[in-house]
Motif scaffolding. Structure first.
Motif, PDB file in Angstrom:
ATOM      1  N   PHE A 151       0.835  -1.204   0.000  1.00 37.23           N
ATOM      2  CA  PHE A 151       0.000   0.000   0.000  1.00 37.23           C
ATOM      3  C   PHE A 151       0.872   1.258   0.000  1.00 37.23           C
ATOM      4  CE2 PHE A 151      -3.636  -2.565   1.851  1.00 37.23           C
ATOM      5  CZ  PHE A 151      -4.499  -2.318   0.793  1.00 37.23           C
ATOM      6  N   GLY A 152       1.979   1.197   0.737  1.00 32.29           N
ATOM      7  CA  GLY A 152       2.851   2.365   0.812  1.00 32.29           C
ATOM      8  C   GLY A 152       3.521   2.682  -0.505  1.00 32.29           C
ATOM      9  N   GLY A 153       3.727   1.676  -1.358  1.00 32.36           N
ATOM     10  CA  GLY A 153       4.358   1.917  -2.640  1.00 32.36           C
ATOM     11  C   GLY A 153       3.466   2.638  -3.621  1.00 32.36           C
ATOM     12  N   GLY A 154       2.157   2.440  -3.508  1.00 31.01           N
ATOM     13  CA  GLY A 154       1.246   3.109  -4.423  1.00 31.01           C
ATOM     14  C   GLY A 154       1.193   4.607  -4.215  1.00 31.01           C
ATOM     15  N   ASN A 155       1.480   5.070  -2.997  1.00 27.47           N
ATOM     16  CA  ASN A 155       1.373   6.495  -2.685  1.00 27.47           C
ATOM     17  C   ASN A 155       2.222   7.378  -3.584  1.00 27.47           C
ATOM     18  OD1 ASN A 155      -0.263   5.625  -0.634  1.00 27.47           O
ATOM     19  ND2 ASN A 155       0.818   6.718   0.993  1.00 27.47           N
ATOM     20  N   PHE A 156       3.362   6.850  -4.004  1.00 31.81           N
ATOM     21  CA  PHE A 156       4.273   7.659  -4.812  1.00 31.81           C
ATOM     22  C   PHE A 156       3.614   8.114  -6.104  1.00 31.81           C
ATOM     23  CE2 PHE A 156       7.452   7.941  -8.186  1.00 31.81           C
ATOM     24  CZ  PHE A 156       8.345   8.835  -7.636  1.00 31.81           C
ATOM     25  N   ALA A 157       2.944   7.193  -6.797  1.00 34.21           N
ATOM     26  CA  ALA A 157       2.370   7.532  -8.100  1.00 34.21           C
ATOM     27  C   ALA A 157       1.293   8.595  -7.980  1.00 34.21           C
ATOM     28  CB  ALA A 157       1.799   6.273  -8.753  1.00 34.21           C
ATOM     29  N   SER A 158       0.396   8.439  -7.014  1.00 36.95           N
ATOM     30  CA  SER A 158      -0.670   9.428  -6.860  1.00 36.95           C
ATOM     31  C   SER A 158      -0.107  10.769  -6.419  1.00 36.95           C
ATOM     32  CB  SER A 158      -1.720   8.929  -5.868  1.00 36.95           C
ATOM     33  OG  SER A 158      -1.152   8.583  -4.629  1.00 36.95           O
ATOM     34  N   SER A 159       0.901  10.744  -5.563  1.00 38.31           N
ATOM     35  CA  SER A 159       1.497  11.988  -5.084  1.00 38.31           C
ATOM     36  C   SER A 159       2.195  12.736  -6.213  1.00 38.31           C
ATOM     37  CB  SER A 159       2.497  11.687  -3.960  1.00 38.31           C
ATOM     38  OG  SER A 159       3.126  12.860  -3.515  1.00 38.31           O
ATOM     39  N   MET A 160       2.964  12.024  -7.034  1.00 39.25           N
ATOM     40  CA  MET A 160       3.695  12.676  -8.116  1.00 39.25           C
ATOM     41  C   MET A 160       2.746  13.179  -9.207  1.00 39.25           C
ATOM     42  SD  MET A 160       6.893  12.715  -7.259  1.00 39.25           S
ATOM     43  CE  MET A 160       8.084  12.667  -8.586  1.00 39.25           C
ATOM     44  N   THR A 161       1.724  12.400  -9.518  1.00 37.11           N
ATOM     45  CA  THR A 161       0.742  12.845 -10.506  1.00 37.11           C
ATOM     46  C   THR A 161       0.041  14.109 -10.027  1.00 37.11           C
ATOM     47  OG1 THR A 161       0.373  10.585 -11.270  1.00 37.11           O
ATOM     48  CG2 THR A 161      -1.348  12.186 -11.757  1.00 37.11           C
ATOM     49  N   ASN A 162      -0.286  14.152  -8.757  1.00 35.81           N
ATOM     50  CA  ASN A 162      -0.970  15.304  -8.183  1.00 35.81           C
ATOM     51  C   ASN A 162      -0.075  16.543  -8.195  1.00 35.81           C
ATOM     52  OD1 ASN A 162      -3.083  16.669  -6.747  1.00 35.81           O
ATOM     53  ND2 ASN A 162      -1.897  16.407  -4.877  1.00 35.81           N
ATOM     54  N   ILE A 163       1.148  16.417  -7.711  1.00 33.05           N
ATOM     55  CA  ILE A 163       2.047  17.565  -7.621  1.00 33.05           C
ATOM     56  C   ILE A 163       2.454  18.052  -9.013  1.00 33.05           C
ATOM     57  CG2 ILE A 163       4.341  18.301  -6.867  1.00 33.05           C
ATOM     58  CD1 ILE A 163       2.163  18.204  -4.692  1.00 33.05           C
ATOM     59  N   ASN A 164       2.564  17.156  -9.975  1.00 35.87           N
ATOM     60  CA  ASN A 164       2.886  17.544 -11.347  1.00 35.87           C
ATOM     61  C   ASN A 164       1.894  18.571 -11.885  1.00 35.87           C
ATOM     62  OD1 ASN A 164       4.327  17.086 -13.983  1.00 35.87           O
ATOM     63  ND2 ASN A 164       2.300  16.383 -14.586  1.00 35.87           N
ATOM     64  N   ALA A 165       0.636  18.465 -11.488  1.00 36.60           N
ATOM     65  CA  ALA A 165      -0.396  19.378 -11.990  1.00 36.60           C
ATOM     66  C   ALA A 165      -0.300  20.768 -11.366  1.00 36.60           C
ATOM     67  CB  ALA A 165      -1.784  18.796 -11.713  1.00 36.60           C
TER      68      ALA A 165
END
Length: 461
Positions: A155-169
């Motif tokens: 579960f902790g590994g998935g956080n990276f993708a959502s966080s980076m996609t969000n901050i990219n915007a």
């Protein structure tokens, strides 16, 4: 202008932020977001983006710690647990695999629920692996149960993708490298911090008390969810963009960059899981001796990741990445030589250099992703396409690509742990694995130069 309403936000003609409440989860939504507009960025964009960035870093930091929980737990697992070195490498590989797979739906979740909303949910999901481990990590528990617990840590590994996609915007093109580098680097620090806390526990309470780690992290998980709820926002223009992922999937550059990210981030997370076990298995280090060293590599690699993004902003991501892959190959060669000489000091130096250059490469390759699609957009503009539409398309597709590339890249951590498992089973050393890593880094350097540096024209990647 601030308003509360249901449904899509109205057009904002004064370039101020508009907040609406909508969606399945609800929460704060910014109705107008145009970071490429200098006036908007100076007036309101910068402050909001930075607030979301720092909150995101904290939550992602805790996520990385939970993801690598089993890289630490295996150091506590003495003979009484009945798990050999191969079994311990497999636990790390399991957590890595699940974390990599979850990065795909986590990327979709940002579009479905909003960055802030999903960050709250994803933080609370970290309670599942930690609370379960609090009850079940003890001698006598079956190995199958340990495998399930390691999978839940994904579960902790998935956080990276959502966080980076969000901050990219949130950030304009010229600031993405630094922002994404800080976000990822701060998250990566979670790998080092949990190992440092483990060192303190082993040094003070002994190797028989792994659950003390959970007494630290379960409260931090709750705090991280509260931080996201208070300080983060959703951007309505990112919501519901389900097609971005599939657009990215059709792009050949998504596949190429996935391979390169296997070489950088896959190395970082794979070595983070394996470093302590390699020291124990190959050099006979005790848990205390291993943890006294293992946190150094992830710590340096995490701190230096923003430098990779900043260098990419200044020099070009392709140029930085191609040189960096060559330096990673040299570092792997040092580890091979150190093994032949049975030199723990030289081996540790080579391994830490792998963390250093994987950290720099993480920042530089990630910066390349939006730059690649922006260059494509400007090429379409030069051919007569509408500039605003082309750049918006580039932002959409880069957001989808970031999630996909981060998922595939994380699989590199799985491959590294499986390579070490096979290498130690066959030769009792990591030498065959390091030869494979060296060859792959040379391949990545050649790909980066041939595809993105040699042919660079117009917009620099």
């Amino acid at each position: 202008m601030t308003a509360t309403a249901e449904g899509p936000p109205e057009t904002d003609t004064v370039h101020d932020t508009q907040t609406v409440s909508r969606g399945v989860v609800g929460g704060r939504w910014i109705g107008h977001w145009e970071p490429e507009d200098p006036g908007f960025w100076a007036r309101t964009g910068r402050a909001i983006a930075n607030r979301n960035l720092w909150a995101s870093i904290f939550v992602e930091h805790i996520g990385f710690s939970v993801w690598t929980l089993w890289a630490v737990f295996v150091l506590f697992m003495g003979p009484e647990y009945g798990v050999d070195a191969a079994g311990k490498f497999f636990l790390g590989a399991t957590a890595t695999l699940v974390g990599a797979i979850l990065r795909v739906p986590y990327t979709f979740a940002v579009a479905r629920f909003g960055g802030r909303n999903w960050t709250i949910v994803s933080a609370l999901l970290l309670l599942i692996p930690t609370v379960a481990a609090a009850f079940l990590v003890q001698p006598g528990t079956s190995y199958a149960t340990f495998v399930v617990l390691a999978a839940l840590a994904g579960f902790g590994g998935g956080n990276f993708a959502s966080s980076m996609t969000n901050i990219n915007a949130f950030f304009p093109e010229g600031r993405k490298g630094a922002a994404l580098g800080l976000n990822a680097g701060g998250g990566n620090l979670g790998v080092a911090l949990i190992q440092l806390i483990a060192l303190l526990i082993i040094a003070t309470a002994g190797a028989g008390h792994p659950k003390l780690l959970l007494a630290v992290y379960i409260p931090l998980i709750v705090i991280s969810a509260v931080v996201a709820a208070i300080w983060m926002d959703n951007i309505s223009s990112v919501t519901g963009d389900k097609g971005a992922f599939f657009l990215a999937l059709k792009e050949r550059h998504t596949g190429i960059m996935s391979v390169l990210y296997i070489g950088t981030f896959g190395s970082f997370i794979g070595y983070a899981f394996a470093f302590g076990l390699v020291l124990q298995t190959q050099f006979g280090r005790t848990p205390l001796q291993a943890t006294a060293v293992t946190f150094i590599g992830p710590l340096i690699g995490s701190f230096i990741r923003p430098l990779g993004g900043m260098l990419a902003d200044r020099l070009g991501g392709a140029r930085v990445s191609s040189v960096n892959f060559l330096l990673m190959a040299v570092s792997a060669l040092i580890c091979i030589g150190a093994t032949a000489l049975n030199s723990l000091g030289l081996f540790t130096t080579g391994f830490i250099l792998l963390f250093v250059f994987s950290g720099i490469g993480n920042g530089s390759t990630y910066k390349m992703i939006p730059a690649i699609f922006r260059r494509q957009a400007l090429e379409r503009v030069a051919a007569g396409a509408d500039e605003s539409a082309a750049l918006q398309h580039a932002r959409r597709i880069s957001g989808g690509a970031i999630g996909l590339i981060s998922a595939v890249g994380a699989l590199g951590g799985l491959l590294i742990n499986l390579a070490f498992r096979s290498s130690f089973a066959a030769t009792k050393t990591g030498t065959p694995a390091f030869w494979a890593f060296l060859a792959f880094y040379l391949l990545c350097a050649a790909i980066t130069f041939a595809v993105y540096q040699r042919r660079a024209a117009g917009v620099r990647i």
